[in-house]
Design a protein around this motif. Structure first.
Motif, PDB file in Angstrom:
ATOM      1  N   SER A   1      -4.750 -11.136   2.437  1.00  0.00           N
ATOM      2  CA  SER A   1      -4.649  -9.712   2.163  1.00  0.00           C
ATOM      3  C   SER A   1      -4.140  -9.429   0.760  1.00  0.00           C
ATOM      4  O   SER A   1      -4.076  -8.277   0.351  1.00  0.00           O
ATOM      5  CB  SER A   1      -3.766  -9.034   3.204  1.00  0.00           C
ATOM      6  OG  SER A   1      -2.490  -9.629   3.186  1.00  0.00           O
ATOM      7  N   ASP A   2      -3.783 -10.455  -0.008  1.00  0.00           N
ATOM      8  CA  ASP A   2      -3.379 -10.178  -1.395  1.00  0.00           C
ATOM      9  C   ASP A   2      -4.573 -10.256  -2.345  1.00  0.00           C
ATOM     10  O   ASP A   2      -4.928  -9.266  -2.972  1.00  0.00           O
ATOM     11  CB  ASP A   2      -2.206 -11.073  -1.845  1.00  0.00           C
ATOM     12  CG  ASP A   2      -2.402 -12.550  -1.555  1.00  0.00           C
ATOM     13  OD1 ASP A   2      -3.501 -12.944  -1.128  1.00  0.00           O
ATOM     14  OD2 ASP A   2      -1.446 -13.326  -1.777  1.00  0.00           O
TER      15      ASP A   2
ATOM     16  N   ASP B   1      -7.778 -11.043  -1.411  1.00  0.00           N
ATOM     17  CA  ASP B   1      -9.015 -10.657  -0.718  1.00  0.00           C
ATOM     18  C   ASP B   1     -10.202 -11.566  -1.028  1.00  0.00           C
ATOM     19  O   ASP B   1     -11.352 -11.128  -0.976  1.00  0.00           O
ATOM     20  CB  ASP B   1      -9.417  -9.215  -1.071  1.00  0.00           C
ATOM     21  CG  ASP B   1      -8.537  -8.187  -0.369  1.00  0.00           C
ATOM     22  OD1 ASP B   1      -8.120  -8.452   0.769  1.00  0.00           O
ATOM     23  OD2 ASP B   1      -8.284  -7.127  -0.964  1.00  0.00           O
TER      24      ASP B   1
ATOM     25  N   LEU C   1     -12.910  -2.102   3.986  1.00  0.00           N
ATOM     26  CA  LEU C   1     -13.144  -3.343   3.256  1.00  0.00           C
ATOM     27  C   LEU C   1     -13.479  -4.476   4.215  1.00  0.00           C
ATOM     28  O   LEU C   1     -14.277  -5.346   3.909  1.00  0.00           O
ATOM     29  CB  LEU C   1     -11.903  -3.696   2.430  1.00  0.00           C
ATOM     30  CG  LEU C   1     -12.116  -4.787   1.386  1.00  0.00           C
ATOM     31  CD1 LEU C   1     -13.067  -4.338   0.305  1.00  0.00           C
ATOM     32  CD2 LEU C   1     -10.798  -5.208   0.786  1.00  0.00           C
TER      33      LEU C   1
ATOM     34  N   GLY D   1      -6.762  -5.005  -0.824  1.00  0.00           N
ATOM     35  CA  GLY D   1      -7.555  -4.012  -0.099  1.00  0.00           C
ATOM     36  C   GLY D   1      -8.020  -2.864  -0.971  1.00  0.00           C
ATOM     37  O   GLY D   1      -8.331  -1.797  -0.458  1.00  0.00           O
TER      38      GLY D   1
ATOM     39  N   LEU E   1       0.764   4.187  -2.793  1.00  0.00           N
ATOM     40  CA  LEU E   1       0.461   5.586  -2.476  1.00  0.00           C
ATOM     41  C   LEU E   1       1.534   6.533  -2.992  1.00  0.00           C
ATOM     42  O   LEU E   1       1.246   7.670  -3.340  1.00  0.00           O
ATOM     43  CB  LEU E   1       0.294   5.759  -0.963  1.00  0.00           C
ATOM     44  CG  LEU E   1      -0.972   5.147  -0.393  1.00  0.00           C
ATOM     45  CD1 LEU E   1      -0.981   5.233   1.123  1.00  0.00           C
ATOM     46  CD2 LEU E   1      -2.206   5.819  -0.967  1.00  0.00           C
TER      47      LEU E   1
ATOM     48  N   ASN F   1       0.826  -1.216   0.000  1.00  0.00           N
ATOM     49  CA  ASN F   1       0.000   0.000   0.000  1.00  0.00           C
ATOM     50  C   ASN F   1       0.853   1.256   0.000  1.00  0.00           C
ATOM     51  O   ASN F   1       0.546   2.220  -0.697  1.00  0.00           O
ATOM     52  CB  ASN F   1      -0.927   0.017   1.209  1.00  0.00           C
ATOM     53  CG  ASN F   1      -2.093  -0.928   1.018  1.00  0.00           C
ATOM     54  OD1 ASN F   1      -2.505  -1.167  -0.110  1.00  0.00           O
ATOM     55  ND2 ASN F   1      -2.605  -1.470   2.101  1.00  0.00           N
TER      56      ASN F   1
ATOM     57  N   ARG G   1     -10.089 -14.741   7.599  1.00  0.00           N
ATOM     58  CA  ARG G   1     -11.318 -14.453   6.836  1.00  0.00           C
ATOM     59  C   ARG G   1     -11.041 -14.246   5.349  1.00  0.00           C
ATOM     60  O   ARG G   1     -11.911 -14.472   4.523  1.00  0.00           O
ATOM     61  CB  ARG G   1     -12.065 -13.247   7.399  1.00  0.00           C
ATOM     62  CG  ARG G   1     -11.294 -11.955   7.367  1.00  0.00           C
ATOM     63  CD  ARG G   1     -12.156 -10.782   7.776  1.00  0.00           C
ATOM     64  NE  ARG G   1     -12.959 -10.321   6.654  1.00  0.00           N
ATOM     65  CZ  ARG G   1     -13.860  -9.358   6.740  1.00  0.00           C
ATOM     66  NH1 ARG G   1     -14.101  -8.784   7.897  1.00  0.00           N
ATOM     67  NH2 ARG G   1     -14.536  -8.969   5.697  1.00  0.00           N
ATOM     68  N   GLN G   2      -9.845 -13.772   5.008  1.00  0.00           N
ATOM     69  CA  GLN G   2      -9.439 -13.646   3.609  1.00  0.00           C
ATOM     70  C   GLN G   2      -7.943 -13.410   3.602  1.00  0.00           C
ATOM     71  O   GLN G   2      -7.368 -13.084   4.626  1.00  0.00           O
ATOM     72  CB  GLN G   2     -10.188 -12.492   2.920  1.00  0.00           C
ATOM     73  CG  GLN G   2      -9.862 -11.113   3.441  1.00  0.00           C
ATOM     74  CD  GLN G   2     -10.970 -10.097   3.127  1.00  0.00           C
ATOM     75  OE1 GLN G   2     -12.118 -10.263   3.503  1.00  0.00           O
ATOM     76  NE2 GLN G   2     -10.603  -9.058   2.416  1.00  0.00           N
TER      77      GLN G   2
ATOM     78  N   SER H   1      -6.069   2.379   1.522  1.00  0.00           N
ATOM     79  CA  SER H   1      -7.030   1.860   0.541  1.00  0.00           C
ATOM     80  C   SER H   1      -8.089   0.976   1.184  1.00  0.00           C
ATOM     81  O   SER H   1      -9.232   0.965   0.752  1.00  0.00           O
ATOM     82  CB  SER H   1      -6.297   1.113  -0.565  1.00  0.00           C
ATOM     83  OG  SER H   1      -5.463   0.133  -0.007  1.00  0.00           O
ATOM     84  N   GLN H   2      -7.727   0.230   2.258  1.00  0.00           N
ATOM     85  CA  GLN H   2      -8.732  -0.602   2.935  1.00  0.00           C
ATOM     86  C   GLN H   2      -9.878   0.247   3.456  1.00  0.00           C
ATOM     87  O   GLN H   2     -11.031  -0.157   3.418  1.00  0.00           O
ATOM     88  CB  GLN H   2      -8.137  -1.357   4.127  1.00  0.00           C
ATOM     89  CG  GLN H   2      -7.317  -2.556   3.753  1.00  0.00           C
ATOM     90  CD  GLN H   2      -5.885  -2.176   3.487  1.00  0.00           C
ATOM     91  OE1 GLN H   2      -5.566  -0.996   3.309  1.00  0.00           O
ATOM     92  NE2 GLN H   2      -5.009  -3.158   3.434  1.00  0.00           N
TER      93      GLN H   2
END
Lengths: 272, 328
Positions: free
Chosen positions: A127-128, A130, B255, B138, A21, A17, A124-125, B274-275
């Motif tokens: 993070s790559d 999702d 998310l 995310g 950004l 992330n 739950r998922q 972004s999440q």
């Protein structure tokens, strides 16, 4: 009881992330692989919390054996981390280019061939991608019930059926629900479970050289035809956000607040 | 060829969720050259025919309308049977607790592909496979996938990926109720405590004031609540505040929390990871208040204020209270 925790190695999502950004994330020439550079590989955060959920059951007095399983190219570091956290056994299933249903299939066959599981925990998922498909798919493959996005688990000695049952507090968009599942069952864990523990130093040192048990898909009786992906990644793209923010400033906070409320009133968003 | 949107009474979808899903369905069906249908499981919580008419859906089918809630195991069985008999090309779902379980399980049962967080879909040149774009990391990246081995192709839509758009011409949907006895499909998982739906729902709120780490201390969160109250809105928070225990999880936007689409979203002390943005980018107007002028939230915001969150919250609250007093 035998608890199998499924863990995945992912690129550190915070690093990815941060690079997105600052416009510095690059995708390799194949158009679908992130150039790793300085990005480290870590255990998927939700999977770390799934291990934490298993450890909390043990802390609550549940006599259990915790087995961490990972499917991937070389997930040795996340498995060692799982061992350091408190897993009793670590199992690596080397495979690549599987889709979620393929991963679920491999883990289901491992569980069947290794004496079954009373409880299967997943994050739950990942993070790559999702996706969050492996948990519910595993449940269907094993023929057992599933609950998603749990923030708390407990074993209750008297379930509605015979024997103990699992009580699962799940987080949904409209609030929390409690579900009772007969064991064996699959549960996916969400971040609301809370902060996972740090590995005790002694265990961390010992885990550094530990080697996982390696089980190949072939040994599980799965050939390439069984694992051919139905969902194939072709391209990754960085999402571009075009900013056009109108900055509002005034002479001190009160003036700025008044100006902000003025534009919001003009746009019909606020009534003064 | 048919494209089917599938919903259940269990999901507690809002009218807005339904409008998004039906818009996604119509766009997908048009792209594929397919007929759009809507399949409901259990007692419909809202007037399916009225929504279907506005959104140009050709046919509405309700399976077992007398059941309060079709149940998870029953839903899997009903949907697998439906796919075998009606042979839909795609099945689309809203993203929900129920759909994540049911779609994944049906995909395993039928040995067909399933994809979550889908933004758009198109048919591939050869006609039998699909290309779909989904959110990943995310919401920082999108991933293009080729799906093969269907039909059916099972797709869960990405929340707020679609802007609801009624059909140019309303349809006169056919309506059919189907009763399928499911002997022997006992539910294994039992819900023993149902979520209370008291208070305004974040995902239905028109005005949301959300606080993040930039508030500095949990003692400042009441300012978010106060501003939300004065604006007739609902308070919310980003994940760090929930993880730190300042606020309970029902207030989390992102998310992995709630996906919201208010008219006005005021983000205070939220950097805009972004999440988080995946949960609020559906807001019509985002106002960002942050002391770091380089914070990514300003790229999403329509209006921005660079400054101290607490000072500005105090000032906004004062100004709104004065205005209320003046209005009498």
């Amino acid at each position: 009881m035998r608890i199998v925790v499924c863990v995945k190695e992912v690129l550190d999502p915070d690093a990815v992330n941060a690079l997105v950004l600052t416009g510095q994330l690059s995708i390799g020439p194949d158009g679908k692989t992130i150039e790793e550079g300085a990005i480290t590989r870590v255990i998927n955060g939700y999977d770390e919390q799934a291990i934490e959920a298993a450890l909390r059951l043990r802390d609550a007095g549940v006599d259990c054996q915790i087995i961490a399983v990972s499917v991937g190219e070389d997930p040795i570091n996340v498995l060692r981390y799982a061992l350091a956290l408190g897993a009793d056994e670590i199992v690596s299933i080397p495979a690549r280019d599987l889709d979620c249903l393929g991963v679920a299939r491999v883990i289901a066959e491992y569980i069947r061939s290794s004496g079954g599981a009373d409880l299967v925990l997943c994050g739950r998922q990942a993070s790559d991608d999702d996706q969050g498909i492996v948990g519910p798919a595993l449940a269907e493959l094993l023929g057992i019930p599933v609950a998603l996005s749990a923030r708390a688990l407990s074993i209750e000695p008297d379930g509605a059926g015979d024997g103990p049952a699992l009580h699962v507090t799940v987080v949904t968009p409209y609030g929390e629900e409690v579900w009772e599942l007969p064991l064996p069952a699959v549960v996916t864990i969400t971040s609301e479970l809370g902060q996972p523990r740090y590995p005790p130093a002694a265990r961390a040192i010992k885990a550094r050289r530990a080697m996982p048990q390696v089980v190949t898909p072939q040994e599980l009786g799965l050939g390439p035809g069984d694992l051919e992906p139905r969902v194939v990644l072709e391209r990754l793209r960085v999402v571009q956000v075009e900013g056009h923010c109108q900055m509002i400033s005034g002479d001190g906070a009160d003036d700025t607040a008044a100006k902000l409320l003025e534009v919001l009133q003009r746009d019909g968003l606020v009534k003064l | 060829m048919i494209a089917v949107a599938c919903t259940s009474a269990y999901e507690r979808l809002t009218g807005g969720d339904i409008e998004e899903l039906l818009t996604f369905l119509r766009q997908t069906a048009e792209g594929l050259g397919a007929e759009a249908r809507w399949l409901g499981l259990g007692r419909p919580p809202l007037d399916m025919r009225a929504f279907a008419r506005s959104y140009g859906i050709g046919r509405v089918e309700v399976l077992n309308p007398d059941d309060e809630d079709a149940g998870l195991d029953a839903s899997v069985e009903l949907l697998a049977r439906y796919c075998r008999s009606a042979s839909p090309f795609v099945l689309v779902f809203a993203s929900s607790w129920w759909s994540r379980i049911v779609a994944a399980r049906v995909a395993v049962r039928l040995q067909v592909p399933v994809l979550v967080n889908v933004q758009s879909v198109e048919r591939d040149e050869d006609g039998s496979t699909l290309r779909a774009r989904a959110l990943a990391f995310g919401g920082s990246l999108t991933a293009d996938y080729r799906l093969r081995g269907g039909p059916p192709y099972l797709l869960l839509t990405a929340p707020t990926a679609t802007i609801p758009q009624a059909a140019p011409l309303p349809s006169e949907p056919e309506y059919q109720e189907v009763h399928i006895p499911l002997d022997g499909t006992g539910e294994r998982a039992r819900r023993i405590q149902v979520a209370e739906t008291s208070g305004p729902r974040l995902d239905e709120a028109q005005v949301i004031v959300a606080g993040g780490r930039g508030l500095g201390s949990p003692d400042n969160y009441p300012l978010i609540q106060e501003l939300a109250r004065l604006l007739g809105g609902v308070p919310a928070a980003s994940r760090p505040l929930v993880d730190a225990g300042w606020v309970d999880a029902s207030h989390q936007v992102g998310l992995t929390g709630k996906v919201v689409k208010p008219l006005l979203y005021i983000a205070v002390g939220i950097s805009g990871a972004s999440q988080h943005m995946a949960g609020c980018s559906g807001a019509r107007t985002i106002v960002a208040i942050n002391k770091d002028s380089g914070a990514p939230i300003f790229r999403y915001a329509k209006y921005g204020v660079v400054g101290d969150a607490v000072e500005l919250l105090d000032a906004l609250i004062r100004r709104l209270k004065e205005a209320k007093k003046e209005a009498g």
